[in-house]
Design an enzyme around this catalytic site. Sequence first.
Site, mmCIF file in Angstrom:
data_model
loop_
_atom_site.group_PDB
_atom_site.id
_atom_site.type_symbol
_atom_site.label_atom_id
_atom_site.label_comp_id
_atom_site.label_asym_id
_atom_site.label_seq_id
_atom_site.Cartn_x
_atom_site.Cartn_y
_atom_site.Cartn_z
ATOM 1 N N ASP A 82 0.845 -1.197 0.000
ATOM 2 C CA ASP A 82 0.000 0.000 0.000
ATOM 3 C C ASP A 82 0.878 1.245 0.000
ATOM 4 O O ASP A 82 2.055 1.196 0.379
ATOM 5 C CB ASP A 82 -0.961 -0.002 1.187
ATOM 6 C CG ASP A 82 -0.257 0.118 2.534
ATOM 7 O OD1 ASP A 82 0.788 -0.543 2.704
ATOM 8 O OD2 ASP A 82 -0.749 0.846 3.417
ATOM 9 N N GLU B 190 0.149 -0.723 5.900
ATOM 10 C CA GLU B 190 1.198 -0.090 6.701
ATOM 11 C C GLU B 190 1.033 1.421 6.739
ATOM 12 O O GLU B 190 1.311 2.060 7.749
ATOM 13 C CB GLU B 190 2.570 -0.457 6.132
ATOM 14 C CG GLU B 190 3.745 -0.095 7.047
ATOM 15 C CD GLU B 190 4.240 1.339 6.888
ATOM 16 O OE1 GLU B 190 4.940 1.829 7.798
ATOM 17 O OE2 GLU B 190 3.914 1.972 5.856
#
Length: 447
Positions: free
Chosen positions: A91, A153
């Site tokens: 991500d 994250e």
Amino acid sequence: MAAIDDLRSRVADVLPRTRLDLEALVRIQSVSADPARAGEVLRSAEATAELLRGEGFDAVIVSADGGAPAVLARRAGPDGAPTVLLYAHHDVQPEGDHAGWVSPPFEPTERGDRLYGRGAADDKAGIAAHLAAIRAVGPDLPVSITVFVEGEEEVSSPTLTALLSEHAKALRADVIVIPDSVNWDVGTPALTTSLRGCVDFVVELRTLQHAVHSGMWGGPVPDSLTALCRLLATFHDDVGDVTVEGLVSSSAADLAYPEDRVRAEAGLADGVALIGTGSFVDRIWAKPSATVLALDTTRIADASNTLIPVSRAKVSVRLAPGDSAANAMERLRAHVERHTPWGAQVTFTPGEVGDPFTIDADGPAYAVARQAFADAWDGTAPVDIGVGGSIPFIAEFAAAFPDAAIIVTGVEDPDTRAHGENEGLHLAEFARVCLAEALLLSRLGTT
């Protein structure tokens, strides 16, 4: 164990293909903070899993507690070989204003010595480095490898604890490699051995039940925004050190960080003073910092001659190693309550938390890593550094797998601009990162 020149040649051979894979990943808009792009986050996980399957891994997509999709992949090495867990995250941060980008944020573009694009470094380059190292080492891996690529994250890993608990057996490893940090400079590698923690909170001040005319009541009646400004100013003294009682401060490594380099790498505007006391690495790595992230109040375009009844601010505080998020949050609450001016009604709402972390970077695995970095950088030994930012999941891994050696490496350099506009990966440094990891995997099988 492959010779250095042999592995260097193999890394050079696999880099063109690996770069194409990295560029394909960058084109996927896997912004985990944007619910509208949840489908892109899933597509990113699927693409990552497919790349690993192409290298002989048994790869599955997993999630926990409704969290974003992660990739868990496994490839067995020889019987009795150590297991290495390779971490990355697929991500990325929101790209911000496209007008600030020289080239489109999700179209990887080479300019000079860098590849630009959101996630080109943080941390899709981590995925690519793992692929390059695995490809360079070849089919006869001397270690068992587990790859774990997280999907949230950039929103503080809210379901990581659940994922580590659910998949503890599959994720257990002797060595954990996390390429989500920064090197000391282009040409100088680093191992990250300490990270600051982070807490944030929202403070709301109310001084009036409703807005009133500033001409009629200004003077004896305080407005909430002025009260809030006075409160926020109490977080620093006149030189810029944080004043909150009970927060930990310590000292960092004895590394020279010249002021002109600090100013240039931070992009400090002309004439603006650096704040705080102590060496620059102390201030960035080993002392707390406080930042006002946002204000909720009247926009200038909507302003009138009115006393504002209620205002809010979001504040982020970085914590030095040796502190804890729980301690800091209570100290901050006490500071806010003690320094709220004029009897304003105050509401303190805790937000996200992450503990600081210190790594004891000694032992056989670290010795292998240091030599691998020195060889990949043509004899330049890695520097042990702290990082002013927070990577809270490292503490999660340490708690879940206390016997594992955690090696935090960097795909970034000081001018990467991760999280900002024009994020870029230094391509020559990336090649060294890939070689260092290939050397590490090759040599860990002999320790």
